[in-house]
Design a protein around this motif. Structure first.
Motif, PDB file in Angstrom:
ATOM      1  N   LEU A  15       7.131   4.895 -11.611  1.00  0.00           N
ATOM      2  CA  LEU A  15       7.802   3.831 -11.132  1.00  0.00           C
ATOM      3  C   LEU A  15       9.168   4.005 -10.695  1.00  0.00           C
ATOM      4  N   ALA A  16       9.725   4.749 -11.706  1.00  0.00           N
ATOM      5  CA  ALA A  16      11.309   5.085 -11.409  1.00  0.00           C
ATOM      6  C   ALA A  16      11.522   6.042 -10.274  1.00  0.00           C
ATOM      7  N   ALA A  17      10.593   7.033 -10.173  1.00  0.00           N
ATOM      8  CA  ALA A  17      10.667   7.858  -8.862  1.00  0.00           C
ATOM      9  C   ALA A  17      10.669   7.123  -7.896  1.00  0.00           C
ATOM     10  N   VAL A  18       9.772   6.387  -7.751  1.00  0.00           N
ATOM     11  CA  VAL A  18       9.199   5.451  -6.405  1.00  0.00           C
ATOM     12  C   VAL A  18      10.516   4.523  -6.288  1.00  0.00           C
ATOM     13  N   LEU A  42       1.021  -1.218   0.037  1.00  0.00           N
ATOM     14  CA  LEU A  42      -0.109  -0.016   0.056  1.00  0.00           C
ATOM     15  C   LEU A  42       1.003   1.183  -0.043  1.00  0.00           C
ATOM     16  N   ARG A  43       1.985   1.238   0.645  1.00  0.00           N
ATOM     17  CA  ARG A  43       3.009   2.465   0.494  1.00  0.00           C
ATOM     18  C   ARG A  43       3.607   2.634  -0.541  1.00  0.00           C
ATOM     19  N   LEU A  44       3.642   1.600  -1.500  1.00  0.00           N
ATOM     20  CA  LEU A  44       4.269   1.687  -2.787  1.00  0.00           C
ATOM     21  C   LEU A  44       3.119   2.402  -3.540  1.00  0.00           C
ATOM     22  N   LEU A  45       1.966   2.151  -3.576  1.00  0.00           N
ATOM     23  CA  LEU A  45       0.929   2.841  -4.297  1.00  0.00           C
ATOM     24  C   LEU A  45       0.677   4.327  -3.780  1.00  0.00           C
ATOM     25  N   HIS A  46       0.799   4.295  -2.560  1.00  0.00           N
ATOM     26  CA  HIS A  46       0.773   5.885  -2.206  1.00  0.00           C
ATOM     27  C   HIS A  46       2.030   6.776  -2.669  1.00  0.00           C
ATOM     28  N   GLU A  47       3.028   5.951  -2.721  1.00  0.00           N
ATOM     29  CA  GLU A  47       4.248   6.724  -3.181  1.00  0.00           C
ATOM     30  C   GLU A  47       3.911   6.902  -4.794  1.00  0.00           C
ATOM     31  N   LEU A  48       3.642   6.082  -5.663  1.00  0.00           N
ATOM     32  CA  LEU A  48       3.216   6.265  -7.031  1.00  0.00           C
ATOM     33  C   LEU A  48       2.399   7.115  -6.915  1.00  0.00           C
TER      34      LEU A  48
END
Length: 301
Positions: free
Chosen positions: A21-24, A9-15
């Motif tokens: 995806l590269a920035a995340v 979920l954090r990855l989705l929040h970061e995106l």
């Protein structure tokens, strides 16, 4: 239905915040393929498509945007829970702080000394970032605290989930070489100027002061490093508008002139509302507050 994994979920929040995806991947020190794989697993857990192709990139679907909003709230609850647990335990979790350059110079030595006496076991990790970037990283959970600035008439947006505490005000003055005969801003229309990069609040504010004085500044030196500004002014190559905190209570190597209406920027510390009660963050905020109160010497003296 499978339980939604908080780390994914954090990855989705970061995106949702960073856009690619590269920035995340860069922010979290993963490979883009790992991010993509983990988000694919999150889609399976959610049972709906969260991402859609958008050229060479991906974008969030409507389901993705809804789940990203829930992810932000879930991360807040996780942070609140960790803060309560920390308050019941003898140790202090590390605190990561983003600090603008003048605060690094003027506040950190005193603040860290205070923390050494008050919370010797606390690990403080520091990264120097411009206020704009620091506040973004605070939202993205890359840091826990940010020391930032707000210039007169240039208010920063209030972001949901963040709160700020004003440490104090910092006078801004016109800095000219020691031998420069100028006495006022309008006399500097033909001088070379040192300013911060375009797009920063400091740059926009400085340009507006020059325009109000009737001229467009000749910005020859565009640098984020304010100590470089000061050096260029001291050696006779430029003029600038600089905050008093830059001198950190020491005599300035330049001649300082007051600007019309004696402007001052507001220096504040910001954190996520969800982390406001973390013991380590409370201690760092208190140390920064006391350090700012100690930096009140006149640099023109």
């Amino acid at each position: 239905m499978p339980v939604l994994e908080l780390r994914r979920l954090r990855l989705l929040h970061e995106l949702a915040l960073r856009g690619t995806l590269a920035a995340v991947a860069e922010a979290l020190s993963y490979s883009p393929s790992t991010i993509s794989q983990q988000l694919g697993l999150l889609e399976k857990e959610a049972g709906v498509a969260l991402l859609a192709p958008d050229g060479r990139r991906v974008r969030l679907t409507e389901h993705g945007r809804v789940l990203a909003a829930h992810a932000a709230r879930a991360l807040d609850l996780d942070e609140q829970a960790r803060g309560e647990l920390e308050s019941l335990s003898p140790g202090l979790a590390p605190v990561r702080v983003a600090v603008m350059q003048t605060a690094t110079l003027a506040l950190l030595p005193t603040a860290l000394a205070l923390l050494g006496d008050r919370a010797a076991g606390l690990r403080v990790e520091l990264v120097q970032l411009p206020p704009e970037q620091g506040l973004f990283e605070l939202t993205a959970r890359g840091v826990d605290l940010v020391v930032a600035e707000q210039y007169p008439g240039h208010t920063r947006a209030h972001v949901e989930g963040l709160e700020r505490e004003v440490l104090g005000t910092d006078p801004i003055r016109l800095a000219v070489p020691p031998a420069d005969p100028a006495r006022a801003l309008h006399e500097l229309h033909e001088r070379a100027w040192a300013m911060e990069p375009a797009g920063t609040a400091a740059r926009e504010w400085a340009v507006q002061q020059c325009r109000a004085a009737g001229f467009e500044p000749d910005v020859r030196f565009e640098l984020a490093d304010l100590t470089a500004h000061a050096r260029l002014v001291a050696t006779g190559h430029a003029v600038a508008v600089l905050p008093d905190l830059l001198w950190a209570g020491s005599p300035a190597p330049v001649r300082l002139l007051d600007l019309p209406e004696h402007p001052a920027r507001e220096v504040f510390v910001s954190q996520r509302v969800a982390s406001r009660d973390r013991a380590g963050i409370v201690e760092v905020r208190r140390a920064l507050r006391d350090a700012f109160a100690a930096t009140n010497a006149d640099p023109a003296a």
